[in-house]
Write an enzyme that holds these catalytic residues in place. Structure first.
Site, short mmCIF file in Angstrom:
data_model
loop_
_atom_site.label_atom_id
_atom_site.label_comp_id
_atom_site.label_asym_id
_atom_site.label_seq_id
_atom_site.Cartn_x
_atom_site.Cartn_y
_atom_site.Cartn_z
N ARG A 1 0.44 5.08 5.59
CA ARG A 1 0.76 3.68 5.89
C ARG A 1 -0.27 3.08 6.85
NH1 ARG A 1 7.40 4.33 6.27
NH2 ARG A 1 7.72 4.07 4.02
N TYR B 1 1.50 -0.92 -1.52
CA TYR B 1 1.22 0.49 -1.27
C TYR B 1 2.13 1.10 -0.20
CZ TYR B 1 -3.33 1.22 -3.68
OH TYR B 1 -4.33 1.40 -4.59
N GLU B 2 2.55 2.35 -0.42
CA GLU B 2 3.23 3.18 0.58
C GLU B 2 4.41 2.50 1.26
OE1 GLU B 2 2.44 6.04 0.26
OE2 GLU B 2 0.45 5.88 -0.63
N GLY B 3 5.21 1.83 0.48
CA GLY B 3 6.36 1.12 1.03
C GLY B 3 6.03 -0.35 1.17
N GLN C 1 8.75 -1.93 5.05
CA GLN C 1 8.19 -1.82 6.41
C GLN C 1 8.97 -2.68 7.40
OE1 GLN C 1 5.86 0.47 6.82
NE2 GLN C 1 5.89 0.74 4.60
#
Length: 603
Positions: free
Chosen positions: A296, A442-444, A449
Site C-alpha cells: 500500500r 490497487y491494494e485496497g 483505505q
C-alpha cells in the site's frame, strides 16, 4: 517527450533536509551508511533509470503484455530489468547482510524505487512484488523455504507475487475459497486467483506465488485463512524444475500500465499443484498484511512518482509552447506583439502550481512514512519504536490514498496544460493519465483505505495514534510561529487541526454507541479532509526548512529553489487547505443520505 522525469534536487532536499535522513542513519542497523554513500546509490539508480527504464516507457505502452497460447508475453526489457535490478541489489536492498541483502534504510530504498517509478512505472512492480514475497518467506517461512526460494528471488532470476483476490470474492477476503488439502509433502492446492500483477511471463525461469487459501476444515471467514508458497515450477529431488500445475488461463487488458502484466491464474487443474505452509495455519491474513501494508505504501509511492513525471512533462511543454498574448492590467491584448509562452498565463501557472504542490507534497508524505517505518523497527528506545509504529499505522492509508486520488487530479491538470495536444498520443501526458488511474484501486480501493483510517486507525488504542500525529503537527506549528513570514500560515494550520478535532468529536459518539454504519458512511470524505490537513502540515515543514536555508545563506541549492518551495506552500494554503472547511461541513451534517436500504433512489 520531456527528458526530465524526476526532480532530483527536490528529492534530496526532502530526504536530507526536511525529513532529516541522518536520524535514520544514526541507528545501529545502518552504521555502514552515510549521506555520501546514499548519494552514490541514488545517483546510480538515476543513471540506471535513464538507460534501462525511461527509454522503454512509451514502447511498453505501445506493445502491451498479452496472453498467447497459454503464456504471458511481456516486453523483452522486463527480463533485462529484473536481472540488472538483482545485480545492483535493488531487490535485496532492504534485507539483512546474512541473506545477501544490503541492509539499507527503507527511506533510501523508497527514494530509489521512486526514481525508477518516475522513469517507467510499468517495470518496478515486477521487482517490488518479488521483494515483498521474499520478505514474507524470510520473516515467516521455514529454513527450507528460505533456502529453496529466497536466493533466486533476490537475484531477479525468479519473480514473486501475492495472490489474494478471487473471482467471487473481490476485495472481500473472508469469502476466498481456494483450498489446501494436507498431502505427504506439504499441501495440494486448488482454486483460482485474479488480478495477479506480475503473475506470469515467459522470460521468468520461475515465479513464486504467495497464495492465501483455506486448509480443508478450517474456520469460515478471515480466521481460517492460511498462507502458502506455491511456485510455478517446483524442484525435484535432483534439483530440476518441473511444472507445479499452476496455469495461466488469461490476462486482463488494461486502460494503462500496459507493460505490467495482470493475470488470471488457476491452481491444480490436474490435481498436481503443491504448496508449502508459511508459518502457522490460519494465520495467513496476518502474515499477508505485512506484505500488503508495504504494498500500500508502494502504491502511494508509485502514484507520487507518476504525478511528478507528469508535472515535469507539462512544465517542460509550458516553457516551450507559445500561444496567445499576455493579458494586460486593462484587460486588453496587443495582437501586434509576439505570442507569449503559455507558462506566462495565470491560469496555466495555477495548474502548474497545483501539480507542484501535489507531486512534491505526495513525495514528502512517502518519505516521511518510510522514515517512520525505519524508526519503528530500528530505534534503540522501545517507547520510540512504539510511537513511530503508531504514526506509521496512521499514515499508511493516507500515503496510499492522497497520491493516488490527488495525483489523478494533478495529472489531469497536466493534460489540460497541453490543451488539445494533451489528449493526443503524440504527447506523453495521456499515458500518465491512463497509467495513474489504477492506483486508487490497487491494494485496497480508496473506500477500503478510508474505512481503515477512520474505522481502525483513528480509534486504535483510544485515539492514541491521532494524538501522536497531532503532537507532531503541533511541533511544526510552534516552529513556524517563530518565523515571521510563516506565522500566519502556522495559525491557519492550527485552526484546521482544531477543526479535525471538532469533526472527530461529532463522529466518534456514533462508534461509541455501536452505530458503525453511520460512523463510517462518510469515511472517504474524512480521508480527503484529513489527508488535506496532513499534506498542509508537510508543506509548512518544507517552507520552514527553506526559510532556514535562506536565512543561513546556504548555497547547496539556489535562492530560487528555496523561494519556490515557500511560494508553493502559500499556494497550497490558499487553494487547497481551505477545502477542508466544506468537507467538515459535510462530515458534521446531521442528515444521512447513504445508509438506508432504499433502491428507489436510483430509479
Amino acid at each position: 517527450m520531456a527528458q526530465q522525469y524526476v526532480d532530483m534536487d527536490t528529492l534530496k532536499f526532502l530526504l536530507y533536509r526536511v525529513h532529516d535522513l541522518q536520524t535514520v542513519l544514526d541507528q545501529a542497523r545502518y552504521a555502514d551508511y552515510d549521506q555520501a554513500s546514499v548519494d552514490l546509490f541514488l545517483n546510480a539508480t538515476k543513471d540506471f533509470s535513464d538507460k534501462e527504464l525511461f527509454p522503454f516507457f512509451r514502447e511498453m505502452d505501445a506493445t502491451p503484455a498479452h496472453f498467447k497460447e497459454g503464456e504471458i508475453i511481456v516486453h523483452p526489457q522486463v527480463e533485462k530489468y529484473m536481472k540488472k535490478a538483482g545485480e545492483m541489489g535493488l531487490i535485496a536492498a532492504l534485507f539483512d547482510y546474512e541473506v545477501g541483502g544490503l541492509q539499507m534504510p527503507n527511506t533510501v530504498v523508497s527514494a530509489a524505487a521512486y526514481i525508477q517509478e518516475t522513469a517507467n512505472n510499468h517495470l518496478p512492480g515486477y521487482v517490488g512484488l518479488t521483494n515483498g514475497a521474499a520478505e514474507l518467506i524470510i520473516h515467516f517461512g521455514s529454513t527450507a523455504l528460505n533456502e529453496t526460494y529466497v536466493p533466486k528471488m533476490l537475484t531477479g532470476d525468479w519473480g514473486g507475487t501475492m495472490c489474494l483476490t478471487e473471482p467471487q470474492a473481490g476485495s472481500s477476503l473472508s469469502d476466498i475459497i481456494t483450498v489446501a488439502e494436507p498431502a505427504e509433502d506439504g499441501y495440494t492446492i486448488s482454486g483460482q486467483k485474479i488480478f495477479i500483477s506480475g503473475g506470469d511471463y515467459r522470460e521468468a525461469e520461475n515465479i513464486v506465488h504467495l497464495v492465501l487459501a483455506r486448509i480443508k476444515g478450517a474456520p469460515a471467514g478471515t480466521k481460517g485463512i492460511s498462507l502458502f508458497v506455491v511456485p510455478k515450477k517446483r524442484r525435484t529431488e535432483n534439483g530440476d524444475l518441473i511444472s507445479n500445475d499452476v496455469n495461466t488461463v488469461g490476462d486482463f487488458q488494461k486502460m494503462g500500465q500496459k507493460g505490467y502484466c495482470t493475470t488470471h491464474l488457476s491452481f491444480g487443474d490436474e490435481k498436481d499443484c503443491k504448496g508449502w505452509l508459511v508459518g502457522e495455519a490460519n494465520q495467513g491474513l496476518k502474515y499477508m498484511f505485512m506484505m500488503m501494508n508495504g504494498a500500500r505504501i508502494a502504491v502511494g509511492r508509485g502514484a507520487a512518482a507518476i504525478t511528478m513525471a507528469a508535472y515535469q512533462a507539462s512544465l517542460a511543454y509550458a516553457k516551450e509552447r507559445p500561444q496567445g498574448r499576455s493579458l494586460t492590467r486593462t484587460g486588453k491584448k496587443d495582437v501586434s506583439q509576439e505570442q507569449t509562452l503559455i507558462i506566462n498565463h495565470p491560469d496555466v501557472k495555477r495548474m502548474l502550481l497545483f501539480q507542484k504542490v501535489v507531486s512534491e507534497g505526495a513525495l514528502s508524505l512517502v518519505l516521511l512514512t518510510a522514515k517512520y517505518h525505519d524508526l519503528s523497527t530500528t530505534h534503540a528506545d522501545p517507547k520510540e519504536r512504539e510511537k513511530y509504529l503508531l504514526l506509521l499505522e496512521m499514515l499508511t492509508p493516507i500515503v496510499k490514498t492522497y497520491p493516488s486520488e490527488m495525483g489523478s487530479v494533478s495529472v489531469s491538470n497536466g493534460l489540460q496544460v497541453l490543451g488539445g495536444y494533451g489528449f493526443c498520443t503524440d504527447f506523453i501526458l495521456q499515458q500518465y493519465f491512463r497509467d495513474i488511474r489504477i492506483f486508487p484501486i490497487y491494494e485496497g480501493t480508496t473506500g477500503i483505505q478510508s474505512l481503515d483510517l477512520l474505522g481502525r486507525k483513528v480509534t486504535m488504542e483510544n485515539g492514541k495514534g491521532v494524538l501522536l500525529l497531532s503532537v507532531e503537527i503541533e511541533k511544526t506549528i510552534k516552529e513556524a510561529l517563530g518565523i515571521d513570514t510563516l506565522a500566519t500560515y502556522a495559525e491557519q494550520l492550527r485552526g484546521k487541526l482544531e477543526l479535525s478535532q471538532e469533526v472527530l468529536q461529532f463522529l466518534i459518539p456514533f462508534a461509541k454507541k455501536g452505530d458503525y454504519q453511520r460512523f463510517l458512511s462518510d469515511a472517504t470524505v474524512f480521508m480527503e479532509f484529513f489527508g488535506n490537513i496532513v499534506v498542509g502540515w508537510l508543506w509548512l515543514n518544507i517552507a520552514i526548512q527553506a526559510e532556514k536555508a535562506l536565512a543561513s545563506g546556504e548555497t547547496q541549492y539556489t535562492g530560487d529553489f528555496y523561494t519556490s518551495k515557500i511560494h508553493a506552500m502559500k499556494f497550497y494554503f490558499k487553494y487547497e487547505l481551505p477545502k477542508t472547511t466544506a468537507l467538515a461541513e459535510v462530515l458534521t451534517n446531521k442528515e444521512v443520505l447513504t445508509v438506508a436500504e432504499e433502491n428507489s433512489w436510483f430509479t
